[in-house]
Design an enzyme around this catalytic site. Structure first.
Site, PDB file in Angstrom:
ATOM      1  N   GLY A  10      49.474  41.709  35.461  1.00 53.83           N
ATOM      2  CA  GLY A  10      48.611  42.514  35.721  1.00 53.83           C
ATOM      3  C   GLY A  10      47.155  42.104  35.836  1.00 53.83           C
ATOM      4  O   GLY A  10      46.837  41.184  36.044  1.00 53.83           O
ATOM      5  N   SER A  11      46.522  43.258  35.219  1.00 50.23           N
ATOM      6  CA  SER A  11      45.159  43.537  35.233  1.00 50.23           C
ATOM      7  C   SER A  11      44.666  42.075  34.416  1.00 50.23           C
ATOM      8  O   SER A  11      43.486  41.629  34.280  1.00 50.23           O
ATOM      9  CB  SER A  11      44.501  44.688  34.543  1.00 50.23           C
ATOM     10  OG  SER A  11      44.685  45.487  35.591  1.00 50.23           O
ATOM     11  N   THR A  12      45.380  41.590  33.234  1.00 51.81           N
ATOM     12  CA  THR A  12      44.861  40.442  32.481  1.00 51.81           C
ATOM     13  C   THR A  12      44.887  39.248  33.020  1.00 51.81           C
ATOM     14  O   THR A  12      44.201  38.377  32.602  1.00 51.81           O
ATOM     15  CB  THR A  12      45.753  40.459  31.290  1.00 51.81           C
ATOM     16  OG1 THR A  12      47.242  40.102  31.745  1.00 51.81           O
ATOM     17  CG2 THR A  12      45.855  41.714  30.451  1.00 51.81           C
TER      18      THR A  12
ATOM     19  N   SER B 179      39.070  47.289  37.241  1.00 53.44           N
ATOM     20  CA  SER B 179      40.458  46.705  37.767  1.00 53.44           C
ATOM     21  C   SER B 179      40.698  47.077  39.289  1.00 53.44           C
ATOM     22  O   SER B 179      41.619  47.719  39.561  1.00 53.44           O
ATOM     23  CB  SER B 179      41.395  47.431  36.811  1.00 53.44           C
ATOM     24  OG  SER B 179      42.634  46.449  36.820  1.00 53.44           O
TER      25      SER B 179
END
Length: 234
Positions: A65-67, A120
């Site tokens: 995901g966002s990481t 994000s």
């Protein structure tokens, strides 16, 4: 101890089924802490289920995901397909890619790269991935260590999943750009992020620095080892 305690508290407070913590020293690749929940007492293995034995830091993989976004941003800046002062039109929260609609959680207009990361934006990063395109993005993912074992000195490590770019449709490129459609281990993700912190050098993660025999003679000594340069320091 601190990592285990804080992880156990967080898992309990959120009602999670499990969790992981891994702490790396970016300049060396040393694993300073590694913890999994649920955990077990190795002196009484028979009292715990096999699912509680595994080290989730290296045995579990998930969609990042966002990481994942700093990885794409670093790659795009390195390839100079985007400049630091670039502003990206995030289409007020809806964008059509390959017949599918990508959405942001808020209707953003034009965002800087910093703002794309801060808020994000799926749409912003989908556009960034398109500028980099499949082959180059895939090469950077492999260079950062995804889709392959890190080689850390523990058994049972999995590779995660990064499909070859020949299998990516337009929507796949977009989804991978914001961290979906690939799977990574916590150690892979920590190692790749540490490479950005380490001026672009991906280090070999290791847990045991020294093994000595009963007489104090060194049988094994591991020193920091750079696997490769992924991006420039700049």
């Amino acid at each position: 101890y601190i990592a285990e305690k804080e992880l156990a508290d967080a898992v309990g407070q959120t009602g999670s089924v499990g969790g992981t913590v891994v702490i790396l020293e970016p300049a060396s690749g040393r694993v300073l802490a590694m913890a999994s929940q649920p955990d077990y007492n190795p002196n009484a293995v028979d009292k715990f289920r096999p699912s509680e034995w595994r080290n989730r830091v290296i045995c579990d993989s998930f969609e990042p995901g966002s990481t994942f976004r700093p990885i794409l941003l670093a790659s795009a800046l390195e390839e100079k397909v985007v400049s630091r002062n670039k502003r990206v039109n995030c289409e007020k929260g809806r964008f059509l890619v390959g017949g599918k609609t990508i959405r942001d959680h808020k209707p953003y207009g034009k965002l800087s790269l910093d703002e794309m990361l801060k808020f994000s934006s799926n749409i912003g990063f989908a556009k960034l991935g398109k500028k980099l395109e499949r082959e180059r993005f895939y090469d950077y993912l492999r260079d950062f260590g995804f889709g392959q074992q890190t080689g850390v000195d523990l058994p049972g490590e999995v590779s995660g999943t990064v499909h070859p770019p020949s299998r990516w449709f337009e929507i796949d490129l977009a989804a991978i750009s914001f961290g979906q459609g690939v799977t990574v281990t916590p150690l892979q993700l920590a190692s790749a992020t540490a490479a950005i912190a380490n001026g672009g050098l991906l280090m070999q993660p290791y847990l045991v620095e020294r093994i000595e025999d009963d007489n104090g003679r060194t049988q094994l000594f591991q020193e920091p080892n750079a696997r490769r340069r992924v991006i420039s320091e700049e």
